[in-house]
Write a protein that holds these residues in place. Structure first.
Motif, mmCIF file in Angstrom:
data_model
loop_
_atom_site.group_PDB
_atom_site.id
_atom_site.type_symbol
_atom_site.label_atom_id
_atom_site.label_comp_id
_atom_site.label_asym_id
_atom_site.label_seq_id
_atom_site.Cartn_x
_atom_site.Cartn_y
_atom_site.Cartn_z
ATOM 1 N N UNK A 250 -11.251 -18.016 27.882
ATOM 2 C CA UNK A 250 -10.843 -18.106 26.473
ATOM 3 C C UNK A 250 -10.116 -16.800 26.137
ATOM 4 N N UNK A 251 -8.907 -16.847 25.505
ATOM 5 C CA UNK A 251 -8.183 -15.613 25.200
ATOM 6 C C UNK A 251 -9.085 -14.591 24.498
ATOM 7 N N UNK A 252 -8.976 -13.359 24.941
ATOM 8 C CA UNK A 252 -9.801 -12.304 24.352
ATOM 9 C C UNK A 252 -11.191 -12.214 24.960
ATOM 10 N N UNK A 253 -11.496 -13.078 25.926
ATOM 11 C CA UNK A 253 -12.845 -13.088 26.509
ATOM 12 C C UNK A 253 -13.031 -12.120 27.663
ATOM 13 N N UNK A 254 -11.973 -11.411 28.045
ATOM 14 C CA UNK A 254 -12.033 -10.606 29.271
ATOM 15 C C UNK A 254 -13.034 -9.461 29.218
ATOM 16 N N UNK A 255 -13.166 -8.824 28.053
ATOM 17 C CA UNK A 255 -14.127 -7.721 27.982
ATOM 18 C C UNK A 255 -15.509 -8.257 28.330
ATOM 19 N N UNK A 256 -15.818 -9.451 27.851
ATOM 20 C CA UNK A 256 -17.120 -10.053 28.152
ATOM 21 C C UNK A 256 -17.263 -10.314 29.651
ATOM 22 N N UNK A 257 -16.251 -10.898 30.249
ATOM 23 C CA UNK A 257 -16.314 -11.169 31.686
ATOM 24 C C UNK A 257 -16.509 -9.865 32.465
ATOM 25 N N UNK A 258 -15.704 -8.854 32.120
ATOM 26 C CA UNK A 258 -15.763 -7.594 32.862
ATOM 27 C C UNK A 258 -17.097 -6.883 32.643
ATOM 28 N N UNK A 259 -17.624 -6.985 31.424
ATOM 29 C CA UNK A 259 -18.950 -6.403 31.161
ATOM 30 C C UNK A 259 -20.010 -7.112 31.993
ATOM 31 N N UNK A 260 -19.902 -8.441 32.072
ATOM 32 C CA UNK A 260 -20.849 -9.209 32.874
ATOM 33 C C UNK A 260 -20.772 -8.812 34.346
ATOM 34 N N UNK A 261 -19.562 -8.574 34.826
ATOM 35 C CA UNK A 261 -19.376 -8.157 36.222
ATOM 36 C C UNK A 261 -19.983 -6.760 36.434
ATOM 37 N N UNK A 262 -19.658 -5.842 35.546
ATOM 38 C CA UNK A 262 -20.147 -4.463 35.709
ATOM 39 C C UNK A 262 -21.675 -4.420 35.636
ATOM 40 N N UNK A 263 -22.218 -5.167 34.685
ATOM 41 C CA UNK A 263 -23.669 -5.234 34.543
ATOM 42 C C UNK A 263 -24.304 -5.759 35.836
ATOM 43 N N UNK A 264 -23.715 -6.800 36.407
ATOM 44 C CA UNK A 264 -24.245 -7.364 37.655
ATOM 45 C C UNK A 264 -24.179 -6.339 38.786
#
Ligand code: MGD
Ligand code: MGD
Ligand code: SF4
Ligand code: MO
Length: 702
Positions: free
Chosen positions: A226-240
């Motif tokens: 979803x446009x603008x959702x990248x910070x969430x994806x990247x945060x989820x990756x970094x957290x993992x």
């Protein structure tokens, strides 16, 4: 009849492809270009070329291209002499500044400002004299978050780690479509071949994009977001990466990593999945795949810069590379070591030393975000902008809420444009000062060698003679500076022609007199196909420009934005969000006046998922009205299964049918301006960069 072959780089986009250009001289007729091909011997581009390169000839021959200074009187344009033009600019700007203050004159510098070396070396010779805080450029509708992040983390806004595409095993691309753009902040001619080479050596390419772009289509994996959702994806990756112990040691000195870990502890893949629409298990798997690759790189571009969390996104890109040990590592992200190094020769940057008058948007590097330009003209009071200088830019078509700017320009007391055309923006100018064309100019790329995936260098001589009475861009700025200094009684330091500046810089640089290469302008003449100075290599630690020479992983202003992110209200799930797109035959707003580039299938359509079209009762080719908070346009819609549901895509730079535009072919093109929909209040709050992507819109039958 004499035919000659010339070699030079194309600098229309960032890829700087080597070209072989054939010219012909017949009897007494002037030299003509008879063919433009990719140069197979070019060490960097290896013969690659795109359809825009042949347009260099069309630009050269275009009857609409201005060839002498023009002054507008009412709706009519009249030629005027250079000196008269310079004196008029000096008189008007000096008078306005004297009466209303220095900030009453604004400046906007467009994209070719960094593609044309005379503009790089000399525009500030004049613009600097204006001493105005109202300086704007295309940076704030583009890559500002990249600079701000590098400035805060590495101490210099140009210390941008480049994806080492030729040596990586895993490339994660967010919001970039290099197959159409030919790469950006990653100068990479022939990008498709280089991406395929990753796959051939057993590696993977993963693309995150709300549209199945040309690059996504060739990738091993494509994740719709979803446009603008990248910070969430990247945060989820970094957290993992943190939670599952997937991090790897780095040789770099780093401050603040524990702070980062603590700040994102609650932002796990489950929580972030809701924000980006990607299942939590896919987010975790992405982190594992990335960390599991021997050499991996995360790369983000326009789609994650020009959105509401641009700076947060680019910070996370840096962190993901850092904590997996891929920052400053072969096959990861590496900084270049160019022959002319702007990192060494310029100050690191600056941030928030002042704010725009009306909306209090922050300064970066002496500039304010261009989203504020129109309101600075339209809002009365002390410091109101009353005059404008544009340089190689078309902000009416390229900045958010362009219609409002279009109207604001009407009210200015004076406007001068250094440009080649009477277009949507420059039609409002009192004076247009046109430079020579690209092929009449020498070129040394001070900008894009800095972002190249190898250390490369070359110097291009002009191919065509400078026409009588014409001036290069740099000469125009010298003329303006002299006239303005004379008028205001200011002292003007002497300057050198760009070629001499480059020569000095090369001699003093890393490959200069003190090195085995002994580079100078003369030695570069021996390398008509360019000179390869080697692969990128780790160098970041000694180049860090932060106060303590350590990477700053947790800049305060970015951590503070995590709060905005965590508490932000999401638009309802059924809201249509608008994003942009690029096509290989187009280049921003200014290359639609060449028949060879605009012929064939129309490319200005709104793309929409067929299910969304059915839901809205729309059919292919139908004219629709697209509306946002700031305005509406009419355009044809086309169904595309490549679009994510709930997302529509429209390229920017179209909409040329406006009174007074003197670009005959462009004017005939259908299409409307995407920036009549984008919103000057929709910003990346940290940097003030325009959020051109993820704009809520409605689409109805027209
Ligand atoms: N909605 C939306 N908007 C966008 C974007 C998007 O993706 N979506 N992309 C943004 C980006 S990344 C950018 S860089 C901007 C570009 O925005 P601008 O830089 O404002 O626009 P351009 O279309 O690049 O206009 C370039 C101008 O320079 C002139 N020109 C070309 N060559 C020369 C030269 O050698 N000398 C001089 N003096 N003039 C020259 C051309 O005639 C033209 O007027 O647009 C931004 N706007
Ligand atoms: N042919 C051509 N080449 C160009 C240009 C051109 O106009 N035409 N312009 C040049 C310039 S000035 C620049 S700056 C570069 C830009 O170079 P790129 O960044 O590679 O260009 P775009 O094609 O705009 O790619 C942006 C991608 O982001 C996606 N996107 C949009 N919103 C989001 C989002 O919220 N999240 C994610 N993950 N993706 C999103 C879009 O669908 C699109 O595929 O290209 C340069 N090269
Ligand atoms: S990709 Fe096309 S426009 Fe870009 S430098 Fe190469 S030939 Fe020129
Ligand atoms: Mo750009």
């Amino acid at each position: 009849m004499t035919k000659t072959l010339h070699h030079r780089a194309c600098h229309l986009c960032e890829a700087i492809c080597g070209l072989t250009i054939e010219t012909t001289v017949e009897n007494d007729a002037p030299m003509r270009i008879t063919s433009i091909k990719g140069d197979a011997l070019d060490t960097f581009s290896r013969g690659h070329i795109c359809p825009k390169a042949v347009a260099l000839q069309d630009i050269q021959d275009d009857p609409n291209r201005l060839r002498q200074p023009m002054r507008r009187v009412g709706q009519d344009w009249h030629p005027i002499g250079w000196q008269e033009a310079f004196d008029l600019v000096a008189e008007r700007l000096a008078d306005i500044q004297q009466r209303h203050g220095q900030n009453a004159v604004a400046v906007y510098q467009g994209n070719p400002s960094v593609h044309n070396y005379g503009l790089m070396t000399h525009s500030n010779y004049f613009l600097g004299l204006l001493k105005t805080r109202n300086r704007f450029s295309a940076t704030s509708v583009d890559q500002l978050p990249h600079h701000l992040t590098s400035y805060l983390m590495y101490g210099h806004g140009l210390l941008l780690p480049i994806a080492d595409i030729d040596h990586t095993d895993f490339m994660l691309i967010l919001g970039g479509n290099p197959l159409a753009s030919n790469g950006s902040i990653m100068t990479v001619p022939d990008v498709e071949k280089r991406l395929r080479a990753i796959q051939t050596r057993g590696g993977k390419v993963v693309v995150v994009d709300p549209r199945r772009s040309e690059t996504a289509a060739m990738a091993d994996q494509h994740l719709f977001i979803r446009p603008g959702g990248d910070a969430a994806l990247l945060l989820g990756v970094l957290n993992t990466l943190f939670v599952e112990g997937l991090t790897r040691a780095t040789h770099l000195p780093v401050d603040g990593l524990e702070e980062v870990r603590a700040a994102i502890a609650s932002l796990d893949a489950d929580a972030m999945s809701v924000r980006c629409g990607i299942p939590a298990e896919q987010i975790r798997q992405l982190a594992r795949d990335f960390a599991g690759a021997e050499r991996a790189v995360c790369y983000g571009r326009m789609g994650i810069s020009t959105q509401a969390y641009g700076t947060l996104c680019h910070w996370l890109v840096q962190l993901i590379n850092l904590v997996t040990g891929n920052l400053d590592r072969v096959g990861g992200a590496l900084c270049t070591e160019p022959a002319l190094d702007l990192v060494a020769s310029t100050s690191g940057g600056s941030f928030n030393r002042w704010q725009s008058r009306v909306s209090r948007l922050p300064e970066y590097g002496g500039e304010l975000p261009v989203s504020a330009l129109a309101e600075e003209m339209l809002t009365p009071g002390e410091g109101q902008v009353r005059a404008l200088v544009t340089v190689a830019g078309n902000p009416v078509l390229s900045t958010p809420n362009g219609r409002r700017l279009d109207e604001a320009l009407e009210g200015l007391a004076f406007m001068v444009s250094v440009d080649l055309y009477i277009n949507e923006t420059t039609r409002h100018a009192d004076l247009i000062l046109p430079s020579t064309s690209a092929l009449e100019n020498d070129h040394y790329d001070t900008t894009f060698n800095l972002f190249a995936v190898r250390n490369v260098t070359r110097f291009n001589r002009a191919i065509l003679a400078k026409p009588e009475g014409a001036l290069h861009d740099w000469e125009i700025f010298v003329g303006l500076a002299k006239a303005f200094a004379h008028r205001t009684g200011r002292e003007l330091k002497p300057t050198l022609p760009p070629a001499q500046m480059v020569d000095r810089g090369l001699r003093a640089g890393l490959y200069g007199e003190a090195s085995g290469f002994k580079l100078s302008l003369d030695t570069l003449n021996d390398y008509p196909h360019g000179l390869d100075l080697g692969a990128l290599k780790p160098n970041l630690a000694p180049r860090l420009k932060t106060g303590n020479q350590r990477v700053q992983a947790a800049p305060e202003v970015i951590l503070a934005d995590l709060v905005r992110f965590a508490t932000a209200q999401q638009p309802p799930a059924d809201t249509l969000l608008l994003i942009g797109r690029r096509h290989v035959r187009s280049n921003n707003s200014w290359m639609h006046n060449y028949h060879r580039l605009v012929k064939g299938k129309p490319r200005h359509h709104l793309l929409m998922n067929p299910e969304d079209m059915a839901r809205h009762g729309l059919t292919d080719g139908q004219r629709v009205r697209v509306a946002s908070r700031v305005g509406g346009i009419e355009v044809e819609v086309m169904g595309s299964v490549d679009m994510m549901r709930g997302v529509v895509s429209l390229p920017h730079g179209w909409g040329h049918r406006r009174p007074g535009v003197q670009m005959d072919i462009a004017r005939e093109q259908p299409g409307a301006s995407a920036n009549d929909l984008t919103d000057e209040r929709h910003l990346d709050a940290v940097s003030g960069n325009a959020a051109l992507n993820g704009v809520p819109v409605t689409v109805t039958a027209a």
